[in-house]
Design an enzyme around this catalytic site. Structure first.
Site, PDB file in Angstrom:
ATOM      1  N   MET A  27      -2.359  -0.575  -8.149  1.00 36.37           N
ATOM      2  CA  MET A  27      -3.053  -1.870  -8.140  1.00 36.37           C
ATOM      3  C   MET A  27      -4.486  -1.692  -7.618  1.00 36.37           C
ATOM      4  SD  MET A  27      -0.291  -4.796  -7.436  1.00 36.37           S
ATOM      5  CE  MET A  27      -0.248  -4.678  -5.662  1.00 36.37           C
ATOM      6  N   ALA A  29      -7.824  -0.317  -5.218  1.00 41.31           N
ATOM      7  CA  ALA A  29      -8.233  -0.101  -3.818  1.00 41.31           C
ATOM      8  C   ALA A  29      -7.675   1.262  -3.403  1.00 41.31           C
ATOM      9  CB  ALA A  29      -7.744  -1.222  -2.910  1.00 41.31           C
ATOM     10  N   HIS A  34      -2.789   7.237  -3.072  1.00 40.40           N
ATOM     11  CA  HIS A  34      -2.892   7.223  -4.538  1.00 40.40           C
ATOM     12  C   HIS A  34      -3.397   8.576  -5.049  1.00 40.40           C
ATOM     13  CE1 HIS A  34      -3.702   2.805  -3.589  1.00 40.40           C
ATOM     14  NE2 HIS A  34      -2.659   2.725  -4.393  1.00 40.40           N
ATOM     15  N   GLY A 149       5.112   6.412  -5.179  1.00 40.75           N
ATOM     16  CA  GLY A 149       5.184   6.837  -3.788  1.00 40.75           C
ATOM     17  C   GLY A 149       6.493   6.423  -3.133  1.00 40.75           C
ATOM     18  N   LEU A 186      -0.812   5.026   4.767  1.00 37.52           N
ATOM     19  CA  LEU A 186      -1.945   4.425   4.066  1.00 37.52           C
ATOM     20  C   LEU A 186      -1.448   3.335   3.127  1.00 37.52           C
ATOM     21  CD1 LEU A 186      -4.162   7.534   3.212  1.00 37.52           C
ATOM     22  CD2 LEU A 186      -4.084   6.148   5.294  1.00 37.52           C
ATOM     23  N   ARG A 189      -3.314  -2.671   1.717  1.00 36.47           N
ATOM     24  CA  ARG A 189      -3.275  -3.868   2.562  1.00 36.47           C
ATOM     25  C   ARG A 189      -3.737  -3.593   3.995  1.00 36.47           C
ATOM     26  NH1 ARG A 189       1.285  -5.454  -0.956  1.00 36.47           N
ATOM     27  NH2 ARG A 189       0.708  -7.455  -1.898  1.00 36.47           N
TER      28      ARG A 189
HETATM   29  P1  AMP Z   1      -0.100   0.236  -5.115  1.00 34.77           P
HETATM   30  O1  AMP Z   1      -1.511   0.391  -5.589  1.00 34.77           O
HETATM   31  O2  AMP Z   1       0.006  -0.221  -3.699  1.00 34.77           O
HETATM   32  O3  AMP Z   1       0.750  -0.559  -6.065  1.00 34.77           O
HETATM   33  O4  AMP Z   1       0.518   1.704  -5.111  1.00 34.77           O
HETATM   34  C1  AMP Z   1       0.512   2.504  -6.262  1.00 34.77           C
HETATM   35  C2  AMP Z   1       1.396   3.685  -6.024  1.00 34.77           C
HETATM   36  O5  AMP Z   1       0.905   4.432  -4.918  1.00 34.77           O
HETATM   37  C3  AMP Z   1       2.845   3.288  -5.677  1.00 34.77           C
HETATM   38  O6  AMP Z   1       3.735   4.176  -6.336  1.00 34.77           O
HETATM   39  C4  AMP Z   1       2.883   3.466  -4.185  1.00 34.77           C
HETATM   40  O7  AMP Z   1       4.177   3.749  -3.676  1.00 34.77           O
HETATM   41  C5  AMP Z   1       1.956   4.653  -4.005  1.00 34.77           C
HETATM   42  N1  AMP Z   1       1.444   4.687  -2.624  1.00 34.77           N
HETATM   43  C6  AMP Z   1       0.864   3.679  -1.938  1.00 34.77           C
HETATM   44  N2  AMP Z   1       0.587   4.077  -0.675  1.00 34.77           N
HETATM   45  C7  AMP Z   1       1.015   5.364  -0.561  1.00 34.77           C
HETATM   46  C8  AMP Z   1       1.008   6.316   0.490  1.00 34.77           C
HETATM   47  N3  AMP Z   1       0.529   6.033   1.690  1.00 34.77           N
HETATM   48  N4  AMP Z   1       1.522   7.528   0.237  1.00 34.77           N
HETATM   49  C9  AMP Z   1       2.042   7.842  -0.991  1.00 34.77           C
HETATM   50  N5  AMP Z   1       2.067   6.974  -2.016  1.00 34.77           N
HETATM   51  C10 AMP Z   1       1.562   5.758  -1.808  1.00 34.77           C
END
Ligand code: AMP
Length: 279
Positions: A27, A29, A34, A149, A186, A189
């Site tokens: 998503m 940021a 990521h 993740g 990390l 949010r």
């Molecule tokens: P998001 O942008 O929050 O939807 O996350 C995109 C992907 O990155 C998802 O598969 C999350 O689980 C992964 N992700 C977010 N934060 C972390 C982190 N700290 N370590 C590893 N993967 C992450």
């Protein structure tokens, strides 16, 4: 790196990707968490596609859809430097039509923990992931791997289940949680947190490390471990849940070494944070 904004454009760019594709849905940021997924996708595949889409259907009424950080310029620079081949930044109208079919999360595992506090959230997650995977699989590359993740452990479990239940031709790869030096997982949010709240947010990982310590000492009763975690978390956060589940997300009374995930969700100020550790 090519940047595309519509489904049709993406499908036309994947036409020549006959070999393996590594796909990282996000998503935006973007942070080191990521980036670790992108690096892994790059190591294991000949082409890497990243999507950035703040998916409206996974936010509930009153949640932070409008406030969610959107930084497409710096995100695209991060992707370019990481060697991404195609960055997909679709508009909502490109992804969704009117009166559509949506995927319904499983009635038990989709509606406990985060699925209970955010009822319907996983319907939106599964629907968008199904759409994204189908778009990228359109020309049937030799291999499609999608990287998620472990930070969002319940999401990872449900997506793995969906791919199995719907006989989808994609391998789901779970990736380790990336933390900062102080142990904070990390998350995009984290940008909502004040300096003071940042300190409080550290209690999540602190409580998980305390759990690991107790388990290593031989304390396997989840009630006892949970009580110690609660003591730490209650100092300054409002606990949503502390849970012990196996890899299939079934609740555990006793920790099973090699098959347990300990999860926490807390409110730090007005920000809801989640974290977990795999034992
Ligand atoms: P998001 O942008 O929050 O939807 O996350 C995109 C992907 O990155 C998802 O598969 C999350 O689980 C992964 N992700 C977010 N934060 C972390 C982190 N700290 N370590 C590893 N993967 C992450």
């Amino acid at each position: 790196m090519i940047i595309v904004h519509s489904v049709e454009e993406l499908i036309s760019h994947t036409q020549n990707m006959r070999d393996s594709i590594g796909f990282v849905p996000t998503m935006g940021a973007l942070h080191e968490g990521h980036i670790s997924l992108i690096k892994r996708a790059k190591e294991e595949n000949s082409k890497v596609i990243v999507s950035i889409f703040v998916n409206p259907t996974q936010f509930l009424e009153g949640e932070d859809f409008d406030a969610y950080p959107r930084q497409s310029l710096s995100d695209s620079e991060i992707c370019r430097l990481a060697g991404v081949d195609v960055l997909f930044m679709p508009t909502s109208t490109s992804m969704y039509g009117q009166d559509e079919i949506s995927i319904f999360a499983p009635p038990i595992r989709g509606f406990i923990l985060d699925g209970s506090s955010r009822a319907g959230h996983f319907n939106g997650v599964l629907t968008v992931v199904m759409k994204l995977l189908n778009i990228i699989n359109f020309h049937k590359p030799q291999k499609l791997r999608a990287y998620f993740g472990k930070k969002d452990a319940q999401q990872l479990a449900l997506i793995t289940q969906m791919v199995k239940d719907y006989f989808m031709s994609v391998e789901i790869v779970g990736c380790e949680i990336v933390r900062d030096k102080s142990g904070l997982a990390l998350s995009s949010r984290n940008a909502y947190l004040t300096t003071q709240e940042m300190q409080k947010a550290l209690l999540l990982s602190k409580s998980l490390y305390e759990a690991v310590k107790l388990i290593m000492q031989g304390v396997l009763e989840t009630k006892i471990v949970s009580a110690s975690m609660e003591k730490i978390l209650l100092e300054t956060t409002k606990i949503d849940y502390i849970a012990f589940v196996d890899r299939e997300f079934k609740q555990l009374q006793r920790v099973e070494i090699g098959n347990t995930i300990i999860l926490v969700a807390c409110m730090v100020g007005s920000t809801r944070l989640i974290d977990n550790i795999w034992i």
